[in-house]
Write a protein that holds these residues in place. Structure first.
Motif, short mmCIF file in Angstrom:
data_model
loop_
_atom_site.label_atom_id
_atom_site.label_comp_id
_atom_site.label_asym_id
_atom_site.label_seq_id
_atom_site.Cartn_x
_atom_site.Cartn_y
_atom_site.Cartn_z
N PRO A 77 0.79 -1.22 0.00
CA PRO A 77 0.00 0.00 0.00
C PRO A 77 0.84 1.28 0.00
O PRO A 77 0.28 2.36 -0.14
CB PRO A 77 -0.79 -0.08 1.31
CG PRO A 77 -0.51 -1.42 1.88
CD PRO A 77 0.76 -1.89 1.29
N GLY A 133 3.30 5.72 -3.14
CA GLY A 133 3.49 7.01 -2.48
C GLY A 133 4.96 7.30 -2.26
O GLY A 133 5.41 8.44 -2.40
N TYR A 163 -0.54 13.18 5.52
CA TYR A 163 -1.18 11.96 5.02
C TYR A 163 -0.23 10.81 4.81
O TYR A 163 -0.63 9.66 4.85
CB TYR A 163 -2.13 12.18 3.84
CG TYR A 163 -1.76 13.10 2.74
CD1 TYR A 163 -2.47 14.29 2.58
CD2 TYR A 163 -0.77 12.78 1.84
CE1 TYR A 163 -2.17 15.14 1.54
CE2 TYR A 163 -0.47 13.64 0.80
CZ TYR A 163 -1.17 14.82 0.66
OH TYR A 163 -0.86 15.66 -0.36
N GLY A 198 -6.70 0.51 -10.45
CA GLY A 198 -5.34 0.27 -9.98
C GLY A 198 -4.42 -0.13 -11.11
O GLY A 198 -3.28 0.34 -11.20
N LEU A 236 -0.75 13.80 -3.07
CA LEU A 236 -2.12 13.51 -2.67
C LEU A 236 -2.54 12.15 -3.25
O LEU A 236 -3.07 11.29 -2.54
CB LEU A 236 -3.02 14.63 -3.21
CG LEU A 236 -4.44 14.75 -2.65
CD1 LEU A 236 -4.42 14.98 -1.16
CD2 LEU A 236 -5.17 15.89 -3.34
N GLY A 284 -0.55 9.69 -4.50
CA GLY A 284 0.29 8.60 -4.00
C GLY A 284 -0.04 8.26 -2.56
O GLY A 284 -0.05 7.09 -2.18
N GLY A 285 -0.32 9.28 -1.75
CA GLY A 285 -0.62 9.06 -0.34
C GLY A 285 -1.88 8.23 -0.16
O GLY A 285 -1.90 7.28 0.62
N PHE A 286 -2.93 8.60 -0.88
CA PHE A 286 -4.23 7.95 -0.65
C PHE A 286 -4.47 6.74 -1.53
O PHE A 286 -5.43 6.00 -1.31
CB PHE A 286 -5.36 8.96 -0.82
CG PHE A 286 -5.49 9.89 0.36
CD1 PHE A 286 -6.19 9.50 1.49
CD2 PHE A 286 -4.89 11.14 0.36
CE1 PHE A 286 -6.30 10.33 2.59
CE2 PHE A 286 -4.99 11.99 1.45
CZ PHE A 286 -5.69 11.58 2.56
N LEU A 287 -3.62 6.53 -2.55
CA LEU A 287 -3.85 5.41 -3.47
C LEU A 287 -3.89 4.08 -2.74
O LEU A 287 -4.75 3.24 -3.01
CB LEU A 287 -2.78 5.40 -4.57
CG LEU A 287 -3.03 4.36 -5.65
CD1 LEU A 287 -4.22 4.77 -6.50
CD2 LEU A 287 -1.81 4.20 -6.54
N GLY A 288 -2.96 3.91 -1.79
CA GLY A 288 -2.91 2.65 -1.03
C GLY A 288 -4.22 2.39 -0.30
O GLY A 288 -4.75 1.28 -0.32
N LEU A 289 -4.78 3.45 0.30
CA LEU A 289 -6.05 3.31 1.02
C LEU A 289 -7.17 2.95 0.07
O LEU A 289 -8.04 2.15 0.37
CB LEU A 289 -6.41 4.63 1.71
CG LEU A 289 -5.76 4.92 3.04
CD1 LEU A 289 -6.21 6.29 3.54
CD2 LEU A 289 -6.13 3.86 4.06
N LEU A 301 -6.90 1.44 -2.98
CA LEU A 301 -6.76 0.12 -3.60
C LEU A 301 -6.83 -1.02 -2.59
O LEU A 301 -7.31 -2.09 -2.89
CB LEU A 301 -5.45 0.02 -4.37
CG LEU A 301 -5.24 0.99 -5.53
CD1 LEU A 301 -3.93 0.69 -6.22
CD2 LEU A 301 -6.38 0.91 -6.52
N PHE A 302 -6.30 -0.79 -1.40
CA PHE A 302 -6.20 -1.88 -0.42
C PHE A 302 -7.14 -1.69 0.76
O PHE A 302 -7.15 -2.50 1.67
CB PHE A 302 -4.76 -2.01 0.08
CG PHE A 302 -3.81 -2.35 -1.02
CD1 PHE A 302 -3.63 -3.67 -1.40
CD2 PHE A 302 -3.12 -1.36 -1.70
CE1 PHE A 302 -2.78 -3.98 -2.44
CE2 PHE A 302 -2.26 -1.68 -2.74
CZ PHE A 302 -2.09 -2.99 -3.10
#
Lengths: 339, 469
Positions: free
Chosen positions: A51, A55, A320, B59, B105, B107-112, B114-115
């Motif tokens: 995850p 980032g 974040y 994704g 923004l 990159g930070g939230f992409l993980g949340l 997608l996962f």
């Protein structure tokens, strides 16, 4: 001038941010074939960075953009001068993204082992190439008066630069292993904790050689340290971070060990940067052609605007980033959405 | 062939390949937000099912977009070093701002996003998704800003401080809000949403044809088709028309090249299809009289400036620009027809779901919208030639002086091979995801125990970690 210096410091912060964050992703990639024994373990390693790796890689994009904006002449000279090497970096960066994304999307053993190999090789390739690039920057490159240079790949792969590359590989493998202690458990964790002292020993040995080599070879850096004694705090604290890391590992406090390893990376980069300041890229042709924080920078209007942007944006970025790491903390659990 | 031309080929190839992906993720992002809002409002499990299906596709698209996007950011320095030296003060700062405000923004939230689907309640997942889509939209905004500065530069002065001429910023506000920025960003965002919604429509139509996931497919079309159709109309009559007026005012020689207009003419015609020959200065084809004058000046008798009014060495490649421009225009018209017809069949006769010929047209729409956005972008970029910064810096001479012919041949070869592999695999995995179809619906209330506010996330997660899980 203070603006230029501020941007120099900010730039080192961005690079350190990238190396610390994407560094453990790369480390996990380099360690994966040596740690994982079956498909589940491979997936656990991959998903430990799942995850967050996107980032983390954004810091590299930010590094490119900030260099373009703050020191455009360095951006132009360095990227065009290292053309073939940069193309290889892009090549492996794309391969690595694709490997992470595609690997677990099919069942076949051959499909997966191919991407596992690419994940390892590309992580290793990025680390080595970026280390070699740094090594060449420290040594100086053949810049002419217009800021152009002509270095082929063989020229880049000189012994000193390769030594920096090898140290980077050892450093990030260690960093990745420290990170993994927080993400895996059971047998896999035992294998990692057994490996960490060995990685540390290799890293210390390489680091010591590199330090001595740098002091003997790079007069400009040695002179800078003699002239500005206070910057000695960076290597000093760097050494303390290394010793602290060693102690934490002996006491099996791996989270603290990871923090120590992150501090160590930042302080080592600061040690190099402080030794080079105000030069960004030394010219081996003629010191008058050096690219410095003054002659290679954007004008104060741009630097001011950029500083305002950074001051507004950075707190959000840190907020974040911290939030996402908090949410995904703890050991890896494979589920439907995992890679 | 010159090395400069090779640099242009490489940049054109890599950016065109990159440009396949961001419009899809922007448009699919919009649809995902709608699914998310519906899920929060209605609690109907189908919305979460749709979200979880489309987020997989998102994704896949997004990761290729990121990987190919990094290439673009590095290529200014590697291939266009003298351009980078010239514009770094201005162009570089827009890219850096994109990095801080937009990429971080995303990159930070992409993980949340997608996962987080199985770990977050509907509201928090919607929040993460909205942040990612906002980041992607901001990213498009900064990039269009940077490109608009190259089309209509202002807010700078040129000085030589020892490294040749460089453009220095005099006003950040003027750099950011150039005259072409407003019309272009509306046109681009609308185009991206059209591409994204057409992908959703295309997949849904495929399911209807195969009689699989029929109810979910109908829902996808009910959400995406109205957006697609309304935007297709607005794109032609409002955003596109507005953009044409902007080009008329700011870059009249580009407009003349787009329409193959050589002599300044009153009641200038607009071609539907045709061929222009810049050597003999002739244009033939099917045209609508006076339409160009009307679109450019809202007056059918207005005089439109022809290419002859400008030095010939500053003309763009008119035969190329003419073709890509008309391809975009004609496809734009076609989208109104496709969207309109599908809507009529759907609303008026309720027959859309089993009109196989119409469904096949809808399946193909994603390819058509991709071609339309690419040809639109090519119009803007080929139309700007021979300038890299409009009437300030020529493309020839802006390349990296030290990079050799063979180095660029090598890197082009590398990109062609790599991108061919990546594209093949992307298509095969996209197809696989589509064939697998949406996940099974969750049981009623299954997601209700998931944390759905910042406070709950904190408490829930700390309970899990302290409990050893």
């Amino acid at each position: 001038m203070w603006l230029n210096t501020t941007w120099f410091v900010l730039y080192v912060v961005i690079i350190a941010g990238y190396v610390i964050l994407d560094g453990f992703d790369l480390g996990v990639g380099m360690l994966s074939p040596f740690l994982a024994r079956n498909d589940t373990e491979k997936r656990i390693l991959l998903n430990s960075i799942g995850p967050v790796w996107d980032g983390n890689e954004v810091w590299l994009v930010l590094g490119g953009g900030a260099l373009f904006a703050a020191f455009p002449l360095v951006y132009a000279s360095l990227f065009s001068g290292f053309y073939t090497a940069m193309m290889l970096v892009l090549f492996v960066l794309i391969l690595r993204t694709v490997a992470i994304e595609f690997r677990s999307k099919r069942e076949g053993a051959r499909w997966r082992s191919m991407w596992d190999w690419i994940f390892f090789a590309s992580s290793f390739g990025i680390t080595l190439l970026l280390g070699v690039a740094l090594g060449n920057v420290i040594q100086g490159v053949p810049l002419d008066q217009a800021g152009n240079m002509d270095v082929d790949l063989q020229g880049l792969l000189n012994p000193y630069a390769l030594a920096v590359g090898a140290t980077a590989v050892a450093m990030l493998s260690l960093h990745g292993a420290m990170f993994l202690t927080q993400k895996v458990e059971g047998e896999l964790l035992d294998r990692i904790t057994n490996l960490i002292p060995k990685l540390m020993a290799v890293f210390f040995a390489l680091m010591t050689v590199l330090m001595v080599w740098t002091l003997l070879l790079e007069e400009a850096i040695t002179t800078n340290y003699e002239d500005r004694l206070w910057i000695g705090i960076f290597p000093l604290f760097g050494l303390l971070a290394v010793l602290a890391g060693w102690r934490f590992v002996l006491k099996k406090q791996y989270l603290s060990g990871f923090v120590a390893s992150a501090c160590m990376i930042a302080l080592l980069l600061a040690t190099v940067a402080a030794g080079m300041y105000p030069v960004l890229i030394p010219s081996s042709t003629n010191p008058a052609y050096d690219l410095t924080v003054t002659n290679a920078a954007s004008a104060s209007e741009t630097l001011t605007v950029m500083l305002v942007i950074a001051v507004i944006g950075m707190p959000f970025v840190l907020m974040y980033t911290a939030g996402v790491y908090f949410f995904f903390r703890g050991k890896v659990r494979l589920d439907e959405e995992s890679y | 062939m010159t090395t400069e031309m090779l640099h242009r080929i490489q940049f054109g190839l890599t950016i065109s390949f990159h440009f396949i992906f961001p419009p899809m993720s922007l448009g699919v992002g919009l649809v995902l937000i709608i699914f998310g809002v519906k899920s929060v409002q209605t609690k109907d499990p189908k919305w979460r099912q749709l979200s979880m299906f489309w987020v997989r596709i998102y994704g896949l698209i997004f990761s290729i977009g990121i990987a190919t996007g990094i290439v673009q950011e590095f290529e200014f320095g590697t291939n266009w070093a003298d351009y980078s030296r010239f514009v770094g003060n201005i162009f570089g700062s827009l890219l850096a701002a994109e990095g801080i405000f937009a990429f971080m923004l995303e990159g930070g939230f992409l993980g949340l996003m997608l996962f987080g689907g199985s770990k977050l309640g509907s509201k928090m997942w919607l929040f993460a998704t909205t942040m990612v889509v906002a980041g992607a939209t901001l990213s498009a905004t900064w990039i269009v800003m940077a490109n608009s500065w190259m089309q209509t530069p202002q807010g700078y002065e040129i000085k030589d401080v020892g490294y040749g001429d460089q453009a220095f910023m005099t006003s950040f506000r003027e750099v950011v809000f150039t005259p072409s920025f407003g019309p272009r960003i509306l046109h681009v965002i609308a185009a991206c949403w059209i591409v994204g919604t057409s992908l959703v429509i295309s997949v849904a139509a495929y399911y209807l044809l195969k009689k699989r996931h029929v109810e979910l497919a109908k829902t996808m079309i009910r959400v995406a088709l109205p957006i697609f159709t309304v935007l297709a109309v607005l794109q032609v009559v409002l955003f596109g028309a507005n953009q044409a007026i902007e080009v008329t005012n700011q870059q009249p020689e580009k407009l003349a090249a787009m329409e193959g207009l050589y002599k300044s003419t009153t009641c200038a015609p607009m071609y539907i299809i045709g061929w222009t020959d810049p050597d003999n200065e002739t244009t033939t084809g099917i045209s609508i009289p006076c339409l160009l004058s009307f679109l450019s000046y809202q007056d059918p008798q207005a005089e439109v400036t022809g290419l002859e009014a400008f030095p010939k060495d500053e003309w763009a490649n008119a035969s190329l620009v003419f073709q890509v421009y008309h391809l975009m225009i004609d496809l734009g018209m076609l989208f109104i027809a496709i969207g309109g017809l599908a809507c009529i069949l759907w609303i008026w006769k309720r027959k859309l779901w089993d009109q196989r010929w119409m469904l096949w047209i809808l399946v193909s729409s994603i390819v058509l919208t991709q071609i339309a956005t690419l040809s639109g972008w090519w119009t803007a970029e080929f139309g700007r030639q021979p300038w890299v910064v409009w009437q300030v810096l020529k493309t020839a001479g802006a390349e990296s002086p030290n990079v050799t012919f063979s180095q660029v041949v090598f890197s082009i070869g590398m990109f062609v091979v790599l991108y061919a592999i990546v594209f093949t695999m992307f298509i095969s995995l996209l197809n696989r995801t589509i064939q697998q179809g949406p996940p099974e619906p969750e049981e009623e209330g299954a997601s209700e125990s998931l944390p759905d506010s910042f406070g709950e996330i904190f408490r829930h997660r700390s309970r899990v970690s302290s409990g050893g899980d």
